[in-house]
Design an enzyme around this catalytic site. Structure first.
Site, short mmCIF file in Angstrom:
data_model
loop_
_atom_site.label_atom_id
_atom_site.label_comp_id
_atom_site.label_asym_id
_atom_site.label_seq_id
_atom_site.Cartn_x
_atom_site.Cartn_y
_atom_site.Cartn_z
N HIS A 202 31.27 -10.63 -13.57
CA HIS A 202 30.08 -9.75 -13.60
C HIS A 202 30.34 -8.64 -14.62
CE1 HIS A 202 28.56 -10.90 -9.30
NE2 HIS A 202 28.23 -11.80 -10.19
N HIS B 210 21.97 -22.75 -8.31
CA HIS B 210 21.90 -21.29 -8.52
C HIS B 210 21.83 -21.09 -10.04
CE1 HIS B 210 22.97 -17.08 -8.27
NE2 HIS B 210 24.28 -17.21 -8.32
N GLU C 40 22.71 -18.37 -11.88
CA GLU C 40 23.59 -17.42 -12.55
C GLU C 40 24.47 -18.16 -13.57
OE1 GLU C 40 25.63 -14.74 -9.87
OE2 GLU C 40 25.95 -13.29 -11.48
N ASP D 186 27.45 -18.40 -14.54
CA ASP D 186 28.73 -19.06 -14.29
C ASP D 186 28.53 -20.50 -13.79
OD1 ASP D 186 27.68 -17.53 -12.16
OD2 ASP D 186 29.55 -17.62 -11.04
N HIS E 133 23.75 -15.54 -3.03
CA HIS E 133 23.51 -14.11 -3.07
C HIS E 133 22.35 -13.71 -3.98
CE1 HIS E 133 25.59 -13.21 -7.05
NE2 HIS E 133 25.68 -14.49 -6.90
N ASP F 103 27.78 -20.46 -4.23
CA ASP F 103 28.62 -19.26 -4.10
C ASP F 103 29.11 -19.03 -2.67
OD1 ASP F 103 28.74 -18.38 -6.75
OD2 ASP F 103 26.86 -17.29 -6.60
N TYR G 186 35.80 -11.67 -1.73
CA TYR G 186 34.59 -12.27 -2.29
C TYR G 186 33.39 -11.95 -1.39
CZ TYR G 186 31.80 -16.20 -4.17
OH TYR G 186 30.84 -16.99 -4.74
N HIS H 128 33.09 -21.84 -6.41
CA HIS H 128 34.29 -21.12 -6.89
C HIS H 128 35.44 -21.39 -5.92
CE1 HIS H 128 32.05 -18.68 -9.77
NE2 HIS H 128 31.22 -18.32 -8.81
#
Ligand code: FEO
Length: 418
Positions: free
Chosen positions: A46, A102, A104, A106, A168, A187, A215, A248
């Site tokens: 992030h 998701h 995002e 990553d 999230h 996530d 996390y 992850h």
């Protein structure tokens, strides 16, 4: 098994894993192959916000049945490597579907590179993921939006989609593979934890727990209420989960529901018998106050765990994990320019964003002239949902022995109010 045999077995496992990793794919079973990237180098996530001292991984999975589906991709700096190694695993044209759990970067960061080669491949994702993916890549790819309970047949098995809004991001979802009973949770249930060992039963359990908690505390804690509801919803779906594959870190194959149960505990205003003292100090006055307050607490309750962090030196991400575990915190700063030191302002901002519940707090600090810091800190802690139990403690100039005794009393009175 004697220790030599044991060591030999571990070496065989390790070499096998290394070889599998070299090929890119690691077969989880006859259906599912891990095709992600282990990022041993990652130290910030992030942007510069989140520390990842043990690296991370971006887990992507190839599911082969009569149809073949790729679940998630990896972060953009590794997009060419990802696509190149994916080609060693499969002819890209054999990929029938992509699931983007998701948006995002990553996890979506290799979509552009991949879709250059297979541009019309349908991407199954939530309506919100269409927004986040389009917003980042500005491409009108072949999106197929799904909602909780929607299914995609792969032949003998199905994918079942489960929206995970705010776990999230609003676009998050999980995907369940029937037959093999694997939950691809994205996530949720992840950790920023690089390991070639892949599975929860093969890694150091203390490291795994620490990274999973850190996390959760930093990424999911603000949404604990939603997490609690979602966990109950998943439980009502009676999915016979045999493995949890997050996006992850390591895969939960040994008693995978242990992490679901742990999340239920963390989502329920979790706290341990811990007090965390956070401070920053200009000329050691506030540090000496912090240490004396800690002494007063320990004298009163030797069982309570007391931890001290100078935020000028400590890692914010780790400290958020400690605050998450704490039943109470004390925050101290020297007064500077009628305010607080910048490291304290920063950690207070992070704490505010975490929406922690059911925690108590107090403020303290040394000063030479105006002495506003405890009042400013207390106000911010109140805004952040903490119950501030007293008016705080401020000490003029560097505290002498009598002042340090007052600090010890402050610690004793603080713990008496918890
Ligand atoms: Fe791992 Fe929210 O991305």
């Amino acid at each position: 098994m004697d220790s030599d045999e044991n060591e030999y077995s571990w070496k065989v496992i390790f070499v096998t894993m290394c070889w599998e990793a070299f090929k890119m794919g690691v077969k989880l079973n006859d259906t599912v192959t891990w095709v992600g990237k282990i990022d041993w180098e990652l130290r910030k996530f992030h942007g510069e916000e989140y520390s990842t001292q043990r690296g991370s991984s971006y887990n992507a999975y190839l599911v082969r049945d009569e149809k073949t589906v790729l679940i998630d991709t990896v972060w953009a700096p590794y997009d060419q490597e990802f696509v190149s190694k994916l080609k060693q695993e499969i002819d890209l044209k054999e990929i029938d579907y992509i699931v983007a759990n998701h948006g995002e970067v990553d996890h979506s960061g290799s979509l552009a590179e991949l879709l250059r080669e297979i541009p019309d491949t349908p991407i199954y994702c939530t309506q919100n993921a269409v927004k986040s993916i389009k917003g980042q890549y500005h491409q009108d790819w072949n999106f197929k939006t799904v909602k909780t309970g929607d299914k995609l047949s792969l032949g003998s098995k199905e994918l079942v989609f489960i929206e995970m809004a705010m776990l999230h991001w609003p676009d998050s979802m999980a995907t369940f593979l029937t037959g093999d009973n694997i939950l691809f949770s994205n996530d949720a249930f992840g950790q920023h934890y690089a390991s070639e060992m892949m599975y929860n039963d093969l890694v150091d359990q203390a490291e795994l727990y620490q990274e999973a908690l850190k996390y959760y505390a930093n990424i999911l804690a603000p949404f604990s209420k939603l997490a609690d509801n979602k966990l109950k919803e998943i439980s009502r779906m009676n999915l016979p989960i045999k493995m949890i594959c997050p996006s992850h870190g390591i895969i939960w194959r040994d008693n995978p529901l242990q992490i679901v149960e742990t999340y239920s505990k963390w989502a329920d205003n979790y706290q341990e018998n811990q007090i965390t003292i956070i401070y920053d100090t200009m000329w050691n006055g506030t540090r000496r106050m912090a240490e004396s307050i800690a002494e007063g607490i320990r004298q009163t309750d030797p069982a309570v765990v007391v931890k001290l962090y100078n935020m000028g030196k400590a890692d914010n991400t780790a400290v958020i994990g400690e605050v998450f575990k704490s039943k109470a915190i004390l925050v101290g700063s020297s007064t500077i320019n009628k305010g607080v030191l910048s490291s304290i302002a920063a950690i207070l901002e992070e704490i505010h964003g975490m929406s922690f519940k059911n925690k108590k707090a107090a403020a303290f600090g040394s000063y030479g002239w105006s002495g506003e810091s405890p009042k400013i800190i207390a106000a911010r802690l109140t805004e952040s949902g903490f119950t501030v139990v007293n008016d705080g403690l401020k000490m003029l100039w560097n505290p002498d022995e009598q002042a340090l005794e007052e600090c010890k009393d402050f610690g004793r009175e603080f713990i008496a109010k918890l």
